[in-house]
Scaffold this motif. Structure first.
Motif: not given
Length: 221
Positions: A191-192, A195-196, A198-199
């Motif tokens: 999940t992290i 998010n990485y 997606r940033n």
């Protein structure tokens, strides 16, 4: 004097160590000095695009996230602490050995884990699966937080106190960014990573698109 300053607050890069599976935070490691450079390389995971045995080439497809490697060199120095020995008893007694030991723990299982494996082996367990390692996050600003494993690690100790405790060293870290291919989608590290990624996509969307004219074209062929 008002004590106010216009200087920006210095944010440090570092590592956060979570319990196996991405549970509670076990330790935060801030770099004493941010390195001057950060090297990143990518190994593309793709298929197609090449003809084989004289056959027709297939369209190129991305099979998964690129394999990213991060490399950095960090300096650790006890000079400032030793200038004020009364306030830094550990630096006087051990130099920078505690800071180095924290980093070494990233690449070694704990003694308790090793003794646990030995106990299972003595008890007749035929196949022992090593326990999952803690989840390590590389933090380089709030926009870059990635799950990593340490792939390369070296220390050059450059100066010592009279008791041979290291007081200055250079540390080289090679970090493999772990993606959903490594961790899966249900793991907190996966999940992290999403998010990485997606940033990155969000940052890419902040750039304007070049015109064809700027590339010397009036239209595409």
């Amino acid at each position: 004097m008002t004590g106010l300053t216009s200087s920006p607050k210095l944010i440090k890069g570092g590592l956060v160590v979570l319990a196996p599976g991405g549970g509670t935070v076990r330790r935060q490691i801030a770099l004493q000095y941010n390195p001057d450079t950060l090297s990143r390389s990518y190994q593309v995971q793709g298929t197609g695009g090449d003809g084989s045995a004289g056959g027709r080439a297939q369209p190129f497809r991305l099979k998964g996230p690129a394999i990213e490697t991060i490399k950095l060199d960090a300096e650790i120095d006890a000079t400032d602490q030793l200038a004020d020995p009364d306030a830094h008893a550990n630096a006087v007694a051990f130099g920078i050995a505690p800071q180095l030991a924290v980093l070494e723990a990233l690449v070694n299982p704990s003694v308790d884990d090793l003794l646990g494996i030995a106990s299972q082996a003595d008890g007749g367990t035929l196949e022992i699966l090593p326990p999952e390692a803690p989840l390590t996050l590389f933090v380089w600003s709030k926009n870059r937080v990635a799950p990593v494993r340490v792939a390369e690690f070296s220390i050059v100790e450059e100066a010592f106190d009279p008791a041979l405790n290291p007081i200055r060293a250079k540390v080289s870290l090679g970090l493999h960014v772990m993606s959903t291919d490594d961790l899966g989608f249900s793991h907190r590290g996966g999940t992290i990573f999403l998010n990485y990624l997606r940033n990155r996509e969000t940052l890419a969307g902040l750039t304007g698109s070049a015109s064809l004219a700027s590339l010397g074209l009036s239209s595409l062929p």
